[in-house]
Motif scaffolding. Structure first.
Motif, PDB file in Angstrom:
ATOM      1  N   SER A  44      -5.241   9.851  -4.691  1.00 54.99           N
ATOM      2  CA  SER A  44      -5.087  10.528  -3.404  1.00 54.99           C
ATOM      3  C   SER A  44      -4.166  11.737  -3.514  1.00 54.99           C
ATOM      4  O   SER A  44      -4.375  12.748  -2.866  1.00 54.99           O
ATOM      5  CB  SER A  44      -4.551   9.552  -2.366  1.00 54.99           C
ATOM      6  OG  SER A  44      -3.351   8.992  -2.839  1.00 54.99           O
ATOM      7  N   CYS A  65      -0.248   4.570   4.620  1.00 55.51           N
ATOM      8  CA  CYS A  65      -1.625   4.104   4.522  1.00 55.51           C
ATOM      9  C   CYS A  65      -2.044   3.296   5.739  1.00 55.51           C
ATOM     10  O   CYS A  65      -3.195   2.896   5.857  1.00 55.51           O
ATOM     11  CB  CYS A  65      -1.820   3.266   3.268  1.00 55.51           C
ATOM     12  SG  CYS A  65      -1.053   1.650   3.364  1.00 55.51           S
ATOM     13  N   GLY A 124      -6.699   3.890   5.368  1.00 52.92           N
ATOM     14  CA  GLY A 124      -6.382   2.567   4.842  1.00 52.92           C
ATOM     15  C   GLY A 124      -7.607   1.653   4.857  1.00 52.92           C
ATOM     16  O   GLY A 124      -8.225   1.462   5.897  1.00 52.92           O
ATOM     17  N   GLU A 155      -4.494   4.178  -7.232  1.00 58.18           N
ATOM     18  CA  GLU A 155      -4.812   4.544  -5.865  1.00 58.18           C
ATOM     19  C   GLU A 155      -4.058   5.800  -5.444  1.00 58.18           C
ATOM     20  O   GLU A 155      -4.624   6.757  -4.919  1.00 58.18           O
ATOM     21  CB  GLU A 155      -4.412   3.352  -4.970  1.00 58.18           C
ATOM     22  CG  GLU A 155      -4.737   3.522  -3.514  1.00 58.18           C
ATOM     23  CD  GLU A 155      -6.183   3.867  -3.306  1.00 58.18           C
ATOM     24  OE1 GLU A 155      -7.032   3.295  -4.007  1.00 58.18           O
ATOM     25  OE2 GLU A 155      -6.462   4.736  -2.464  1.00 58.18           O
ATOM     26  N   GLY A 167       0.852  -1.188   0.000  1.00 57.27           N
ATOM     27  CA  GLY A 167       0.000   0.000   0.000  1.00 57.27           C
ATOM     28  C   GLY A 167       0.874   1.220   0.000  1.00 57.27           C
ATOM     29  O   GLY A 167       2.065   1.128   0.335  1.00 57.27           O
ATOM     30  N   THR A 206      -5.758   0.868   0.550  1.00 60.62           N
ATOM     31  CA  THR A 206      -5.938   2.175  -0.080  1.00 60.62           C
ATOM     32  C   THR A 206      -5.148   3.216   0.691  1.00 60.62           C
ATOM     33  O   THR A 206      -4.641   2.948   1.781  1.00 60.62           O
ATOM     34  CB  THR A 206      -7.415   2.591  -0.057  1.00 60.62           C
ATOM     35  OG1 THR A 206      -7.839   2.636   1.304  1.00 60.62           O
ATOM     36  CG2 THR A 206      -8.260   1.617  -0.835  1.00 60.62           C
ATOM     37  N   PHE A 207      -5.097   4.413   0.127  1.00 60.65           N
ATOM     38  CA  PHE A 207      -4.275   5.467   0.694  1.00 60.65           C
ATOM     39  C   PHE A 207      -4.752   5.885   2.087  1.00 60.65           C
ATOM     40  O   PHE A 207      -4.545   5.176   3.060  1.00 60.65           O
ATOM     41  CB  PHE A 207      -4.264   6.656  -0.271  1.00 60.65           C
ATOM     42  CG  PHE A 207      -3.273   7.693   0.127  1.00 60.65           C
ATOM     43  CD1 PHE A 207      -1.974   7.328   0.441  1.00 60.65           C
ATOM     44  CD2 PHE A 207      -3.617   9.029   0.200  1.00 60.65           C
ATOM     45  CE1 PHE A 207      -1.041   8.283   0.819  1.00 60.65           C
ATOM     46  CE2 PHE A 207      -2.692   9.981   0.574  1.00 60.65           C
ATOM     47  CZ  PHE A 207      -1.416   9.603   0.878  1.00 60.65           C
ATOM     48  N   ARG A 208      -5.334   6.956   2.289  1.00 61.14           N
ATOM     49  CA  ARG A 208      -5.695   7.402   3.619  1.00 61.14           C
ATOM     50  C   ARG A 208      -7.166   7.736   3.617  1.00 61.14           C
ATOM     51  O   ARG A 208      -7.577   8.605   2.845  1.00 61.14           O
ATOM     52  CB  ARG A 208      -4.876   8.639   4.000  1.00 61.14           C
ATOM     53  CG  ARG A 208      -4.652   8.770   5.483  1.00 61.14           C
ATOM     54  CD  ARG A 208      -3.742   9.926   5.785  1.00 61.14           C
ATOM     55  NE  ARG A 208      -2.385   9.758   5.309  1.00 61.14           N
ATOM     56  CZ  ARG A 208      -1.716  10.657   4.592  1.00 61.14           C
ATOM     57  NH1 ARG A 208      -2.295  11.776   4.204  1.00 61.14           N
ATOM     58  NH2 ARG A 208      -0.485  10.437   4.212  1.00 61.14           N
TER      59      ARG A 208
END
Ligand SMILES: Nc1ncnc2c1ncn2[C@@H]1O[C@H](COP(=O)(O)OP(=O)(O)OP(=O)(O)O)[C@@H](O)[C@H]1O
Ligand SMILES: Nc1ncnc2c1ncn2[C@@H]1O[C@H](COP(=O)(O)OP(=O)(O)OP(=O)(O)O)[C@@H](O)[C@H]1O
Ligand SMILES: [Mg+2]
Ligand SMILES: [Mg+2]
Lengths: 305, 319, 253, 253, 305
Positions: free
Chosen positions: A296, A88, A257, A292, A84, A253-255
């Motif tokens: 972000s 994240c 997570g 992804e 990731g 996923t980024f932020r």
């Protein structure tokens, strides 16, 4: 005498002197020079289960949602890789499983039991390593065993064994500040392995290693995993490495997570980093990862001009 | 075990106003008097309050001590803790002025800095009373004389620095101020008292001990009286023994001249000089050191034993 | 070698200055003692054994009292750092209790222990205990989090966690605190030895002051400094040097 | 909230115990003062303003003396930590000089400054200066090397290196040392105020002891504890909390 | 407003607002969406020269020869990559050039001057980062500029700029312990870049970053380098990364570290990590590296059974 794994890499396991009885269900073929490793029969009962895990941090008054409703089951004996984008929540996730941190909501089960505190069945290799500067390399490696009241003789033998595994036998009496970054990372690896936990939590354990050393340690780790039936949860930012090692790769996923996607890696073992199949699978995951991150980052650029 | 203590713990300081305990200690005088089955434990203190503290705590049974701590101890304990059973020393305090201070007569004290050893102690009270008697007030009472309680060694330093004009000091400091501090005797405190006698040290016994072991105390007082007489009749030898004992305890003897000089200002006695103490207590109260109400000092003294012994010996009893 | 050279220069200058000042006779010798006067005091004190006895007696009290302080102080510091109740209650009082001068403990010491060695020990312990506690608590609290996490992760619990992780991890703090505790213990000892005359160095110092015998005061000061110097060199400096070597900490730049 | 609850319980028990002990009359009140006796002393002291004056006077001396100590001590500590000559010479004497009781400085204070505020300040400074120096030196030496390297790498030199890197990097140490220094300063102040009658709390304490007035002694002790508690809470604890938040240091486990 | 480099990656440099005059000799073409970067004319006068450098460490009484007689010249404006096995002395080498450590023998010249102390013309990104925990992210980035007495306004502007560059603008008020490993590494990068040194010494600066973020930062770094003509000495264990970025790749031997071989990378810029040419060149270097490591590991295995 343990044989030199470089010279006769497959004929005998570096572990054979410690683990005389292989676990039931283990299959271990010799195929010429390169060993063909097949994972243990992976049990279907989850070894580690994360149920609706969320983590919020308070940062300068505002709240940062780091992990959002994570659902994840790890089977006993599985080699799970987590990839990731940076920040994240991968490390946070491992801290939670290790019992070093409490989730804001949700529950973590290990062997069906709620995790309340750290336990020697789950050993984490910290991203920051967390070596003890007041101990020598050998004493660091010995530490977990000492806490488990293992006899001095056995401790010494295992320490020696694992230090050889990470090619640091020569440095057993050094202090950690006398080591290079990569050497320190290997000490942390040896320390965790020597404790021989059920669940091994690894946070980018090979990030500071050169390609060749890392390849060798990939082989060793895979062998240990196959022989002992440990469950390994392995965080990396190197997608190829994830594909090289994992039964399954989880993409966060980024932020905040979240689990974006899971990939079962069905390639036969042993795999190689430079293999075409590994590269192809990695590319597929990278595609997702890239998307992804771009998403972000755009958000960030909009917010902070 | 009533009446017969196994151990008797006695306090004293290595100081020239404590002649009886020092000489007694050096010669084993009291051991003979109290008998085989009583063991004497000497405790040496540096200052009165510590001795009173120890007496309060039951850590000592009797002590040689100056009048001020004795009064304080008596008043603090509402008259419960202690009794004065005999005198030990009279005199031994003087008002010394710095030679170049220009002080010639009492009126010259206006606007001066005068030291006493400690706030509310015997000399401090005497100084304040003397100033009042000569129509001077201290700064804190709206006058212009500054009374400064200062440790004796500091008085010497300040004499030399010319920051201090005079000091009301006990022996041997009065002598040292004169000899080392460029001082001059202005007034010997004896001149203020009838027969030149005023108490500077006496023997104090814990009230409880006195109740439980009157015999032991009586034996002690007897030895004390005899020793006092011996000292007065063998003064040179007594001074030598005293100085030896001081050296043994403090590591340092007084210079012979200072010792002799100091002894001209004091007198060894078993008379508790009650009147002088009561006068001093009144002055102390007037200066504000004894609370808001003049305490009742009627049971401070218990001189029945002393008088019994004096009568035994055919001496004059004390009223 | 160069170290010794530097020390020779330093002490040489120091003594030289003293010598010159004494020779100039700005102050009379009983206020500003001369080197030879002090040397004489020292000589006399050692000759009649009074200094040897005083050193022996005082050192014994220091070792006992300070030893007790260190052990109790560590336990207490750890307890305060790890227990919320203690932290919120005694934790807030440590500094202020440590600020109380020894003179406050003297009456209690006499009351509880009489005029005994124990009373002096009590004063020494009360004077240095909380200093060690403060250092231990601070060490425990200001220690980087990762060590505790790594220790617990590897299975250290309770006493083992304390002994093998928390204690060594906060050792740099603790050593610094122990030095302060040592200084507190000495000062308290001197006060404690004033309860009653009990042979020690504190007594000699008091006597010197009471008699305004500055040579004796300085002689005792020199003894205290010398003892402190030796202990510092043998114990504290050695531990520090080992710490620095092990941990690879900052040398002077 | 829970913190206050704990404190109420704690102080409640403490006072309760004192009350019960006083009521039981195990010791006479003139050695073990009663809570009401002490309350009376406190009341009287505040009523006739003598306590207010004493607090004001003593606090002023503390702030001045301690302030000087902190500043000088830091400079000296840094100098000792960075200069080989100083390290080998005064460096070895810090602990032993700090061990000297205030009584050693009294004659010098009187000699040099006479009966002035400066004499008292001198005693306070001498009593706490080297404690701060020790803390600073230790902080400087036991600090992780990387901070100094990173600072120099980014162009910090001389005073800037000290102010922006070395000082903050050793702050956890220094704060701990400053607490010890604070305690030393108080104790020295009490000694210093015994030189001459100078209104402060030390004077009140001495008077209490000289007159064997235990209620007054305890009343002054309570004042000192209260002041220490407030300063600790307002200054030291706040700085520590900020440090812990910033650095992400270990909370109690 | 600085444009979003992700959206219009090449049309304008992220630096254009700070560096209005491009260095003489710089060539900068636009070719559609992807920029074609050509390095500055590399001057032949060495910017950094290492002459017979050796470093010995004392370890537990014995001596460890970490670097042995290193001869190396780095031209002004060159992008030099150093690769080598873990513990071969790469970090040590950078410390020497930064002036933070003295060689046991030999001499280091920067612009023909012997190096005696650190200088703001040479900024090192430490492998351990060396962020200041008592400062916020923004204050950390600002630090070097503050030391150079740059005005507050300019500092703030640059800090903002570089924090955006590493995608951390959102975290400017956080403390470092509140960041993930990769985020911390990016703060260190921003801090070093913001100081704008002549020579940038980078010790595995991207080791903790995910593939995508790293790719983006490769592009940014390359652009900065091309625009400003800095000299960069870049240590990495990732051979592909070295080939992706470097004009020249220096391979160090195991222990003691010696210059084993140098590779000129003549591929046109911009390159891409996944390019076939990059992969091929990297493989050639890896071959050498592998041989190097195997040799030394064998020695270790013989010595420590
Ligand atoms: N103690 C903390 N306080 C506040 N925020 C924190 C804290 N620890 C982590 N975070 C935040 O939580 C998020 C996740 O951090 P984490 O370390 O788990 O990321 P990661 O996935 O391991 O990243 P990396 O790959 O860079 O190591 C980050 O945004 C970070 O800023
Ligand atoms: N302070 C020190 N004391 C003793 N030995 C040291 C010290 N610093 C480094 N070394 C040794 O020097 C050698 C080179 O270390 P260095 O950190 O330069 O390696 P590196 O090439 O950066 O390795 P890595 O890729 O693992 O970071 C190592 O063998 C290490 O053990
Ligand atoms: Mg992480
Ligand atoms: Mg390195």
């Amino acid at each position: 005498m343990t044989p030199n794994p470089l010279k006769k890499p497959a004929s005998q396991s570096a572990f054979s002197d410690h683990r005389s009885t292989a676990r039931a269900g283990m299959v271990f073929w010799k195929t010429g020079a390169a060993p063909a490793l097949v994972p243990l029969r992976i049990s279907e009962k989850p070894k580690v289960a994360l149920q609706g895990i969320s983590v919020t941090y308070g940062v300068n008054g505002s709240r940062l949602l780091a992990l959002d409703n994570i659902e994840l089951k790890v089977r006993a004996g599985e080699f799970l890789c987590i990839v990731g984008p940076s920040g994240c929540g991968k490390s946070t996730l491992l801290h939670l499983i290790a019992g070093l941190q409490k989730p804001t909501s949700g529950q973590i089960l290990v062997d069906g039991q709620g995790v309340e505190a750290p336990g020697t069945d789950r050993i984490l290799i910290f991203q920051e390593l967390g070596l003890f500067p007041w101990l020598t390399v050998a004493e660091n490696v010995e530490f977990g065993m000492k806490m488990k009241n293992i006899s001095k003789a056995e401790r010494e033998e295992k320490t020696h064994h694992y230090l050889r595994l990470v090619h640091l036998a020569q440095f057993k009496d050094s202090y950690t500040h006398q080591l290079s970054g990569g050497m320190r990372q290997r000490v942390a690896l040896a320390r965790a392995l020597a404790t021989e936990p059920d669940v091994l939590l690894m946070d980018e354990p090979f990030a500071a290693l050169d390609a060749q050393t890392r390849d060798l340690l990939h082989d060793e780790l895979e062998r240990i995993w196959a022989e002992t039936g440990r469950t390994i949860i392995f965080v990396t930012h190197n997608v190829r490495e994830a594909v090289r090692l994992g039964d399954r790769v989880v993409l966060l996923t980024f932020r905040p997570g979240r689990v974006k996607r899971e990939f079962e890696v069905e390639l036969p073992r042993p795999r190689h980093l430079e293999e075409v199949d590994v590269a192809r699978t990695a590319r597929a995951i990278l595609e997702d990862l890239r998307e992804e991150i771009n998403k972000s980052l755009e958000a960030e650029y909009e917010a902070h001009r | 075990a009533q009446g017969n203590a196994e151990v008797i713990r006695v306090g004293a300081y290595p100081n020239i106003t404590h002649s009886q305990p020092m000489v007694g200690k050096a010669t084993g005088w009291f051991e003979k008097a109290v008998g085989q089955n009583v063991k004497i434990e000497w405790k040496t203190f540096n200052a009165g309050p510590a001795a009173i503290e120890a007496l309060f705590a039951g850590a000592i049974d009797m002590t040689y001590i100056g009048p001020n701590p004795a009064i304080q101890g008596y008043v603090r304990s509402n008259g419960e803790a202690l009794r004065i059973v005999a005198g030990a020393t009279s005199g031994g305090a003087s008002l010394v002025v710095r030679n170049d201070s220009g002080i010639q007569k009492p009126e010259d004290f206006h606007g001066r800095k005068v030291a006493s050893p400690q706030q509310g102690n015997t000399q401090d009270v005497a100084l304040r009373a003397w100033l009042l008697a000569h129509g001077m007030k201290t700064i804190d009472k709206g006058g212009d004389v500054q009374v400064m309680p200062l440790a004796n060694p500091d008085q010497l330093t300040l004499f030399l620095k010319k920051e201090l004009d005079a000091a009301w000091a006990p022996e041997p400091w009065a002598t040292r101020l004169i000899k080392e501090g460029n001082g001059r005797l202005f007034l010997d405190e004896r001149d203020l008292w009838p027969q030149g006698q005023f108490i500077t040290c006496h023997l104090v016994v814990s009230a409880k001990f006195l109740r439980d072991h009157p015999e032991v105390v009586k034996n002690w007082i007897r030895a004390h009286v005899e020793l006092t007489d011996w000292i007065n009749s063998h003064l040179p030898e007594a001074k030598r023994i005293l100085n030896q004992q001081i050296q043994r305890e403090t590591g340092k003897a007084l210079p012979a001249a200072e010792l002799d000089e100091a002894f001209t200002h004091l007198q060894v006695t078993y008379d508790p000089l009650r009147a002088s103490l009561l006068t001093a207590a009144k002055a102390s109260f007037d200066a504000g050191f004894l609370g808001r109400k003049m305490p009742d000092l009627s049971s401070l003294y218990d001189i029945t034993l002393l008088n019994q012994i004096l009568v035994e010996k055919g001496k004059k009893a004390i009223q | 070698m160069r170290r010794i050279g530097r020390q020779v220069i330093f002490y040489g200058i120091l003594f030289g200055l003293w010598f010159v000042l004494a020779k100039l006779k700005i102050w009379p010798p009983y206020i500003f003692p001369t080197p030879w006067g002090v040397a004489e005091s020292l000589g006399a004190g050692f000759q009649d054994h009074s200094f040897w006895i005083a050193i022996g007696v005082s050192m014994k009290r220091m070792l006992l009292g300070y030893g007790i302080s260190v052990m109790l102080g560590m336990v207490l510091g750890l307890a305060v750092a790890s227990n919320k109740f203690l932290e919120d209650t005694i934790g807030g009082l440590l500094v202020s209790l440590q600020s109380l001068p020894s003179i406050c403990w003297l009456p209690l010491a006499v009351l509880w222990f009489g005029l005994t060695e124990k009373a002096i020990l009590f004063v020494v312990v009360m004077g240095s205990l909380l200093s060690v506690t403060i250092a231990m608590e601070d060490g425990r609290k200001q220690m980087p989090k990762i060590y505790g996490m790594a220790g617990r992760n590897l299975g250290a619990r309770g006493f083992k966690l304390f002994w093998y992780v928390l204690l060594p991890a906060s050792l740099p703090f603790i050593v610094s605190g122990l030095k302060q505790g040592w200084a507190f213990a000495w000062r308290s000892l001197i006060s404690g030895e004033m309860i009653f005359v009990s042979l020690g160095l504190g007594q000699l110092l008091m006597m010197g002051r009471d008699l305004n015998d500055m040579s004796q005061v300085i002689a005792v000061m020199i003894l205290i400094i010398a003892i402190g110097y030796i202990v510092d060199g043998l114990v504290f400096k050695t531990v520090e040097r080992r710490l620095q070597n092990k941990w690879g900490l900052a040398p002077a730049t």
